[in-house]
Design a protein around this motif. Structure first.
Motif, PDB file in Angstrom:
ATOM      1  N   GLU A  96      65.351  44.174   6.046  1.00 26.99           N
ATOM      2  CA  GLU A  96      66.318  43.105   5.796  1.00 26.99           C
ATOM      3  C   GLU A  96      67.203  42.883   7.027  1.00 26.99           C
ATOM      4  O   GLU A  96      67.524  41.749   7.370  1.00 26.99           O
ATOM      5  N   ARG A  99      65.270  40.853   9.509  1.00 30.44           N
ATOM      6  CA  ARG A  99      65.181  39.466   9.036  1.00 30.44           C
ATOM      7  C   ARG A  99      66.493  38.724   9.287  1.00 30.44           C
ATOM      8  O   ARG A  99      66.481  37.562   9.690  1.00 30.44           O
ATOM      9  N   ARG A 100      67.626  39.371   9.059  1.00 32.83           N
ATOM     10  CA  ARG A 100      68.932  38.748   9.324  1.00 32.83           C
ATOM     11  C   ARG A 100      69.105  38.448  10.804  1.00 32.83           C
ATOM     12  O   ARG A 100      69.578  37.374  11.180  1.00 32.83           O
ATOM     13  N   ILE A 102      66.775  37.991  13.062  1.00 31.55           N
ATOM     14  CA  ILE A 102      65.868  36.906  13.449  1.00 31.55           C
ATOM     15  C   ILE A 102      66.442  35.560  13.016  1.00 31.55           C
ATOM     16  O   ILE A 102      66.408  34.588  13.766  1.00 31.55           O
ATOM     17  N   ALA A 103      66.997  35.518  11.817  1.00 35.35           N
ATOM     18  CA  ALA A 103      67.580  34.273  11.315  1.00 35.35           C
ATOM     19  C   ALA A 103      68.821  33.865  12.102  1.00 35.35           C
ATOM     20  O   ALA A 103      69.141  32.685  12.186  1.00 35.35           O
ATOM     21  N   SER A 104      69.483  34.836  12.715  1.00 30.82           N
ATOM     22  CA  SER A 104      70.730  34.546  13.426  1.00 30.82           C
ATOM     23  C   SER A 104      70.521  34.005  14.835  1.00 30.82           C
ATOM     24  O   SER A 104      71.446  33.474  15.434  1.00 30.82           O
ATOM     25  N   SER A 106      67.513  31.927  17.206  1.00 29.58           N
ATOM     26  CA  SER A 106      66.176  31.320  17.310  1.00 29.58           C
ATOM     27  C   SER A 106      65.343  31.959  18.416  1.00 29.58           C
ATOM     28  O   SER A 106      64.111  31.959  18.342  1.00 29.58           O
ATOM     29  N   ASN A 109      63.395  34.633  16.871  1.00 29.89           N
ATOM     30  CA  ASN A 109      62.298  34.045  16.099  1.00 29.89           C
ATOM     31  C   ASN A 109      61.147  33.649  17.028  1.00 29.89           C
ATOM     32  O   ASN A 109      59.981  33.885  16.719  1.00 29.89           O
ATOM     33  N   ASP A 152      54.455  38.376   6.130  1.00 27.76           N
ATOM     34  CA  ASP A 152      55.777  37.820   5.882  1.00 27.76           C
ATOM     35  C   ASP A 152      56.056  37.693   4.384  1.00 27.76           C
ATOM     36  O   ASP A 152      57.153  37.997   3.919  1.00 27.76           O
TER      37      ASP A 152
END
Length: 182
Positions: A96, A99-100, A102-104, A106, A109, A152
Motif C-alpha cells: 500500500e 501504491r501511495r 506511485i500515485a503521488s 507521475s 508511475n 496489479d
C-alpha cells in the motif's frame, strides 16, 4: 539485506520530504552505505523508491524454457509468476505504501511502467525461447504483458484483504481471465 534497506529508506525519505526533497547523498546516509555502494544497487531515486522487481528463480526459468512444468504454456506461465510472488513475501502495508508513493508522483508511475515493460520483454523472450518459431514476437509480447498485468489486480485485492497471499490473488485473477478464452 542492503537492497531492501535502501528501498525502505528511499520510501521513508519520499514520504517525509517528497521525491524532490532528498538527494542520493541523503539516501546513502540514511541507509548507512557509501554513495558508491548505493549506486551499485540503484541507478537513481526512482529506482531506489520502487526497488527491484522480483524475477523468477533460475531453476524455474530453466524448467519453463524447457517446456515445463506442465507442458501447457498458460499453466506454466501462471505457475512461474505465482512462484515469483510466493518468494517475494510482500507485506500488505508495504504494498500500500508503494501504491501511495506511485500515485503521488507521475515520475514514479512512469518508472514503474518502464520496469514493467522490461519485465514483460524478459518474459516474452522466455516464451519465444520455449515455443520456438511457432510463436511470433508480437504474440509473445502480448501474452507476457497480459500475464504480468494481472499482478496489479492481484496487488489491489491483496492490499484490500490480506487474508490470503498475493500469489493466491494472482492465481484467481489469472484463472478469471483464462476463463474468457475457454
Amino acid at each position: 539485506m542492503t537492497a531492501q534497506r535502501i528501498t525502505r529508506c528511499a520510501q521513508d525519505l519520499a514520504e517525509e520530504r517528497g521525491l524532490d526533497g532528498f538527494t542520493m547523498d541523503d539516501l546513502a546516509e540514511r541507509a548507512g552505505v557509501s554513495r558508491r555502494t548505493l549506486f551499485n544497487y540503484v541507478s537513481g531515486k526512482h529506482d531506489a523508491v520502487l526497488g527491484s522487481p522480483p524475477g523468477p528463480d533460475p531453476a524455474n526459468l530453466v524448467e519453463f524454457k524447457a517446456g515445463g512444468p506442465t507442458g501447457r504454456l498458460a499453466d506454466d506461465l501462471k505457475a512461474t509468476v505465482a512462484a515469483v510472488l510466493d518468494r517475494k513475501g510482500l507485506d500488505p502495508a508495504e504494498a500500500e505504501r508503494v501504491r501511495r508513493l506511485i500515485a503521488s508522483d507521475s515520475r514514479l508511475n512512469n518508472t514503474l511502467h518502464d520496469k514493467f515493460a522490461t519485465l514483460a520483454a524478459f518474459f516474452a523472450e522466455a516464451i519465444l525461447e520455449r515455443e520456438g518459431e511457432s510463436f511470433d514476437e508480437f504474440r509473445a509480447q502480448a501474452v507476457a504483458t497480459v500475464t504480468l498485468s494481472l499482478f496489479d489486480v492481484a496487488l489491489a485485492a491483496f492490499v484490500a484483504d490480506p487474508t490470503t497471499t498475493l500469489a493466491d490473488y494472482y492465481l484467481r485473477a489469472f484463472d478469471g481471465i483464462a476463463g474468457l478464452f475457454d
